[in-house]
Design an enzyme around this catalytic site. Sequence first.
Site, short mmCIF file in Angstrom:
data_model
loop_
_atom_site.label_atom_id
_atom_site.label_comp_id
_atom_site.label_asym_id
_atom_site.label_seq_id
_atom_site.Cartn_x
_atom_site.Cartn_y
_atom_site.Cartn_z
CB THR B 182 8.82 -25.92 -36.21
OG1 THR B 182 8.10 -26.06 -36.99
CG2 THR B 182 9.41 -24.56 -36.16
NE ARG B 210 7.84 -25.81 -47.31
CZ ARG B 210 7.34 -25.56 -46.22
NH1 ARG B 210 8.14 -26.55 -44.87
NH2 ARG B 210 6.88 -25.80 -44.77
N GLY B 212 10.01 -22.59 -45.10
CA GLY B 212 9.10 -22.15 -44.61
C GLY B 212 8.59 -20.96 -43.98
CG ASP B 213 6.55 -20.43 -40.32
OD1 ASP B 213 6.36 -21.81 -41.05
OD2 ASP B 213 6.29 -20.55 -39.08
CB THR B 233 5.54 -25.02 -34.51
OG1 THR B 233 5.36 -25.62 -35.00
CG2 THR B 233 4.45 -24.66 -32.88
N GLY B 234 3.96 -24.65 -37.49
CA GLY B 234 2.54 -25.01 -37.87
C GLY B 234 2.82 -25.33 -39.27
N GLY B 236 3.93 -23.84 -42.90
CA GLY B 236 4.33 -22.90 -42.83
C GLY B 236 4.44 -21.46 -43.87
#
Lengths: 314, 314
Positions: B182, B210, B212-213, B233-234, B236
């Site tokens: 990210t 899909r 993510g965050d 960042t991780g 999500g």
Amino acid sequence: MYSIALHGGAGTLARHLFTPEKELEYSIALRLALEEGDAILKSKGSALDAVEATIKVLEDSPLFNAGKGAVFTHDKKHELDASIMWGKDLSAGAVAGVSGIRNPISLSRLVMEKSEHVLLCGKGAEAFAVSKGIMIEDESYFYTDLRWQQLLQVIDEEKSFLDHSVNPHNPTYSPDEKKFGTVGAVALDVNGNLAAGTSTGGMTNKRWGRAGDSPIIGAGTYANNETCAISCTGHGEFFIRSVVAYDVSCLMEYGGLSLEQACRKVVNEKLVKRGGEGGLIAIDSKGNICLPFNSEGMYRAWKTADSEIFTAIF
Amino acid sequence: MYSIALHGGAGTLARHLFTPEKELEYSIALRLALEEGDAILKSKGSALDAVEATIKVLEDSPLFNAGKGAVFTHDKKHELDASIMWGKDLSAGAVAGVSGIRNPISLSRLVMEKSEHVLLCGKGAEAFAVSKGIMIEDESYFYTDLRWQQLLQVIDEEKSFLDHSVNPHNPTYSPDEKKFGTVGAVALDVNGNLAAGTSTGGMTNKRWGRAGDSPIIGAGTYANNETCAISCTGHGEFFIRSVVAYDVSCLMEYGGLSLEQACRKVVNEKLVKRGGEGGLIAIDSKGNICLPFNSEGMYRAWKTADSEIFTAIF
């Protein structure tokens, strides 16, 4: 002890267009949906099952802007959004912009329980549904004459419109009604678990793959056994920017407010100041119910283990 | 007074595979991106312009999983997510699952400034981009050999994979590295305005549309002049369920925590307890910078008005 509440959208509901017959029709539909969830909770079922079952009844009704009664997009299709969250372990599932799905709330639950993901979008989400054995409905299933007339009145406009009334005497768009068509449910079960879910068809004449707050965990839906379960209905863009559902939870957890204080602060102070019209339904871990809105009305119904079923619109 | 920080992803970065040459290459790329934003802030430009310009440099680099360097989906395409938020008025824009967009962060800003919406998805978002004069890039623009090899190693698997290392001596997938690819930036400008932005290509071999965050306001991105600007960042799914970015803001606003205390609580306590690996970059309204992560490393760079540029990975 258990509690359950649902909403069928909020907005400016034009009392003068609301005949006693129409009010009764909505009241019956709200009651039927609540009875479905109540039966599950009464027999010691889970809040998650109750929320899903309640929302399915609302999605299957042509009266509400979700599932069967979803509004038309600019492309004369239906793009549905939904999300669900389980307060016991903070698991969640959501879908955005899916077509041909009869019950988006159930697909959201499948995403939560049968995938490693939280949010699936568009064609991909539909492919996931098929892979899990869900039938794709023909567009004709979602056709209702009211929604079609609503689209025809505004399709030449640049903007998207809220779920509005159709006035046969005035063929141009007249915002007598301005409804934020959404459905949702929140519940606390006898085991102390909270759940929340939301489902919508979005805005009439919407374009560009627009999604509102309904598929967004934290904005339109949130549930946490430590605080509360929330489902929102309103002008989605404002609800996303204000992270409304999680804001109520944080005001309780970090600010020490009661459910009622937190709901009032978010819906009747913060959202009003920011111009965000709508409302939400909320239940806390003690079973308290709060149903605040800053618009003229919100279709709603609620019940605790010991009470009768209440329904209200204004 | 101003501050700026960026990230280029977090994760298990396999120090033993990290040669000094590779470290230098990343360090230079991070520095070049930060210089772009710094120049804007130094000449009294807005935090919003600085965040967008910084992220564009990272999106244009093949080193990071965003824009040019985005990972491949299961369908051998690229589906990009991004969001941006302006702390001055809480306006926000985001796109999810868009293909062919060179700079998703700039498209997010167009959604914020030139539409009535916050979140646009998929084909609809691409049509919106075209209507605003943005060119759709050919898929070949996004081809990089590393990402292609990453896909080939896992395409037969059922799961999506994090941005992982490719080990030429071991043709089967080996999670030597587990990167949450990210990019993001946060900034405070001389007028006291905060902004935040995030952009990603998501997970290698991802399916089902899909998201993510990264495109979720409140989860991956949040900015509010009263509290802080955050880009995450991780993993999500965990970041969505924990509404990470807004959680930091709420801990400051309602819990009275400092930026550093709030960041540590969310990243090093709550996320760790829930199994959510990753990190975030944060700046508060006083210009304090905090860059917490619970993974082995996070590509990052930061600078205040009076300091030199710092870059770090582990």
